[in-house]
Design a protein around this motif. Structure first.
Motif, PDB file in Angstrom:
ATOM      1  N   PHE A   3       8.264  56.282  24.293  1.00 62.26           N
ATOM      2  CA  PHE A   3       9.145  55.118  24.309  1.00 62.26           C
ATOM      3  C   PHE A   3      10.598  55.565  24.440  1.00 62.26           C
ATOM      4  O   PHE A   3      10.943  56.704  24.112  1.00 62.26           O
ATOM      5  CB  PHE A   3       8.960  54.317  23.028  1.00 62.26           C
ATOM      6  N   GLY A   4      11.442  54.652  24.899  1.00 58.53           N
ATOM      7  CA  GLY A   4      12.848  54.991  25.054  1.00 58.53           C
ATOM      8  C   GLY A   4      13.749  53.779  24.977  1.00 58.53           C
ATOM      9  O   GLY A   4      13.298  52.626  24.964  1.00 58.53           O
ATOM     10  N   VAL A   5      15.046  54.038  24.918  1.00 60.40           N
ATOM     11  CA  VAL A   5      16.088  53.015  24.945  1.00 60.40           C
ATOM     12  C   VAL A   5      16.949  53.247  26.179  1.00 60.40           C
ATOM     13  O   VAL A   5      17.415  54.367  26.412  1.00 60.40           O
ATOM     14  CB  VAL A   5      16.969  53.066  23.678  1.00 60.40           C
ATOM     15  N   PHE A   6      17.142  52.207  26.977  1.00 63.60           N
ATOM     16  CA  PHE A   6      18.044  52.249  28.126  1.00 63.60           C
ATOM     17  C   PHE A   6      19.204  51.311  27.820  1.00 63.60           C
ATOM     18  O   PHE A   6      18.987  50.122  27.558  1.00 63.60           O
ATOM     19  CB  PHE A   6      17.361  51.770  29.410  1.00 63.60           C
ATOM     20  N   ILE A   7      20.422  51.850  27.833  1.00 63.23           N
ATOM     21  CA  ILE A   7      21.590  51.001  27.616  1.00 63.23           C
ATOM     22  C   ILE A   7      22.000  50.361  28.934  1.00 63.23           C
ATOM     23  O   ILE A   7      22.086  51.022  29.970  1.00 63.23           O
ATOM     24  CB  ILE A   7      22.748  51.805  27.006  1.00 63.23           C
ATOM     25  N   HIS A   8      22.228  49.049  28.903  1.00 64.98           N
ATOM     26  CA  HIS A   8      22.607  48.314  30.106  1.00 64.98           C
ATOM     27  C   HIS A   8      23.642  47.246  29.746  1.00 64.98           C
ATOM     28  O   HIS A   8      23.547  46.593  28.710  1.00 64.98           O
ATOM     29  CB  HIS A   8      21.399  47.628  30.739  1.00 64.98           C
ATOM     30  N   ARG A   9      24.616  47.084  30.621  1.00 61.77           N
ATOM     31  CA  ARG A   9      25.580  46.000  30.488  1.00 61.77           C
ATOM     32  C   ARG A   9      25.725  45.311  31.840  1.00 61.77           C
ATOM     33  O   ARG A   9      25.598  45.944  32.887  1.00 61.77           O
ATOM     34  CB  ARG A   9      26.937  46.497  29.976  1.00 61.77           C
ATOM     35  N   THR A  10      25.958  44.001  31.817  1.00 61.59           N
ATOM     36  CA  THR A  10      25.970  43.234  33.060  1.00 61.59           C
ATOM     37  C   THR A  10      27.098  43.647  33.994  1.00 61.59           C
ATOM     38  O   THR A  10      26.994  43.466  35.210  1.00 61.59           O
ATOM     39  CB  THR A  10      26.094  41.730  32.761  1.00 61.59           C
ATOM     40  N   ASP A  16      21.961  48.461  38.639  1.00 59.52           N
ATOM     41  CA  ASP A  16      20.832  48.102  37.788  1.00 59.52           C
ATOM     42  C   ASP A  16      20.379  46.669  38.056  1.00 59.52           C
ATOM     43  O   ASP A  16      21.200  45.756  38.175  1.00 59.52           O
ATOM     44  CB  ASP A  16      21.206  48.195  36.307  1.00 59.52           C
ATOM     45  N   VAL A  17      19.092  46.463  38.112  1.00 58.44           N
ATOM     46  CA  VAL A  17      18.463  45.147  38.024  1.00 58.44           C
ATOM     47  C   VAL A  17      17.364  45.348  36.980  1.00 58.44           C
ATOM     48  O   VAL A  17      16.282  45.843  37.313  1.00 58.44           O
ATOM     49  CB  VAL A  17      17.868  44.675  39.370  1.00 58.44           C
ATOM     50  N   PRO A  18      17.648  45.037  35.708  1.00 55.15           N
ATOM     51  CA  PRO A  18      16.740  45.420  34.617  1.00 55.15           C
ATOM     52  C   PRO A  18      15.270  45.110  34.844  1.00 55.15           C
ATOM     53  O   PRO A  18      14.407  45.865  34.398  1.00 55.15           O
ATOM     54  CB  PRO A  18      17.306  44.642  33.422  1.00 55.15           C
ATOM     55  N   SER A  19      14.970  44.019  35.525  1.00 54.13           N
ATOM     56  CA  SER A  19      13.573  43.667  35.748  1.00 54.13           C
ATOM     57  C   SER A  19      12.957  44.460  36.893  1.00 54.13           C
ATOM     58  O   SER A  19      11.737  44.415  37.098  1.00 54.13           O
ATOM     59  CB  SER A  19      13.436  42.171  36.052  1.00 54.13           C
TER      60      SER A  19
END
Length: 299
Positions: A3-10, A16-19
């Protein structure tokens, strides 16, 4: 896998397109590869105004070079796995750090918290998903057991937090995904119908509005806010049957096949356009709007 954490901001500088994909520089390649074939949680950093915290979960299908940029790679998200949390999880919950793996030996937040990509323990993953999915009892396992005389015994097995792998089974459950989709869409639209502008609350305090997929799930539509709009029951029925649609600028279109187009037009809010959420990232995405107009809307 892990498992992991990905940091994302708009407002990210990355593509990035998170989906769909997560773009990252080479320095994180090894960490991202450790998540290949497994699930990650998206985190919006605390520096972002009105941050959503841990806001979604998804499965990394594969990690590939970004052929558009030699210095970048892409984590490709497996279609149909991305899910916005119905209850976004704050970095701190009840005065405690949710991601316990970030604490050092003396209980302080370590430098790992600054990493844009980092591993996540199964326990932390299960905790974040537990909070993000909410606590509706209809999706939790029953803990009672039948007694010898055929009834239920009063004594029950103490409740135990589902493991990470048990949580994954819930992430692919249609009922769970529908419930979270409804929560996220209604929150984004303020429980107001985006076509009529009405916000109706029934006697039980529940909003009389539904979460509609713009591109339906049965036609590969994802469970993301930008593929959803909040609609009253009547507006939802008309939208699904193509009696109303949307133009590229989100003006509400009325089909010529509607038996009473004047009555339908009178239901539309005075702006003539869809009433959208404050966050631009939550607005209907053009690709879904055009799909509905081309495949559902009756011209």
């Amino acid at each position: 896998m892990g498992f992991g954490v990905f940091i994302h901001r708009t407002d990210s500088i990355y593509d990035d397109v998170p989906s769909k994909r997560y773009q990252f520089p080479k320095q994180y390649l090894t960490r991202v590869q450790q998540c290949e074939g497994d699930w990650i949680v998206y985190l919006e950093p605390s520096k972002v105004r009105n941050t959503k915290g841990y806001f979604a979960v998804a499965k990394v299908q594969e990690v590939i070079p970004d052929h558009r940029n030699a210095d970048m790679h892409l984590a490709v998200i497996e279609p149909g796995t991305y899910l916005d949390f119905g209850d976004p999880v704050p970095f701190r919950f009840e005065h405690k750090i949710v991601e316990q793996g970030l604490l050092n030996d003396v209980g302080k937040i370590s430098g790992r918290a600054q990493a844009a990509v980092r591993p996540l323990s199964p326990t932390d993953f299960a905790r974040i998903v537990e909070l993000g999915l909410g606590t509706d009892h209809d999706i939790l396992p029953r803990v009672g057991r039948l007694s010898e005389n055929g009834g239920f015994k009063e004594d029950q097995v103490p409740f135990q937090l589902p493991t990470a792998r048990e949580r994954i089974n819930q992430l692919t459950n249609r009922a769970v995904r529908d419930r979270n989709f409804r929560k996220t869409v209604l929150r984004a639209y303020g429980e107001r119908c985006a076509i009529t502008g009405l916000r109706l609350i029934n006697g039980g305090g529940r909003a009389e509005v539904e979460a509609a997929h713009i591109r339906p799930v049965e036609h590969d539509g994802p469970d993301i806010i930008s593929n959803g709009i909040a609609l009253s029951g009547t507006a939802h029925w008309m939208f699904d049957r193509g009696l109303v649609g949307l133009s590229d600028d989100l003006s509400v279109l009325v089909s010529r096949q509607a038996n009473d187009p004047d009555a339908v037009t009178s239901m539309i809010n005075s702006s003539g356009k869809l009433l959208v959420p404050e966050r631009a990232a939550e607005h209907p995405r053009a690709e879904f709007v055009s799909w509905h107009r081309e495949h559902c809307f009756k011209h």
